[in-house]
Design a protein around this motif. Sequence first.
Motif: not given
Length: 158
Positions: A43-58
């Motif tokens: 996910p770091n390579d394909y989403i975060i490093d390309k300007g994307g964001h990931i969120f989690f429900a905790k």
Amino acid sequence: MIDKVVIIPFDKKYSKDFYILNREWLQTYFYVEPFDEEVLSKPNDYIIDKGGHIFFAKLNNQIVGTYAFMPLKNEVGFELTKMAVLPSLRGQKIGQQLLEHCINYAKSHQFKRLLLYSSKKLENAIYLYRKFGFKEIELEQNSPYKRSNIKMEFDLYK
């Protein structure tokens, strides 16, 4: 209703949760395509490093849901993608909390466009998207996902 769910931003230590939640969802409703495996594994390579964001429900120190924003190619905006909730907690409004966070985040960060691809067989998800204001738009012939048969957009300027 369950205890308070907290939405938190991406942290590498939750990469495995991102993978497990999404892979389970894909296996339950569809199948895992090779590209899915690649994105979910990195996910770091394909989403975060390309300007994307990931969120989690905790919930109670456990990751119980997730979603991601991937930058759209050739235009300004983001695709809402990789939304999944722990199977044992589906129907507990965690998806609604994630979607509400998604829309508020997109508005507060002045995204120009927000769209998603889905499948009409996911009736609950489609109902939820419509409830929150997503509208169906034309699905292109060469959709990025073989499993998608509906494309929706959220008007961020309402």
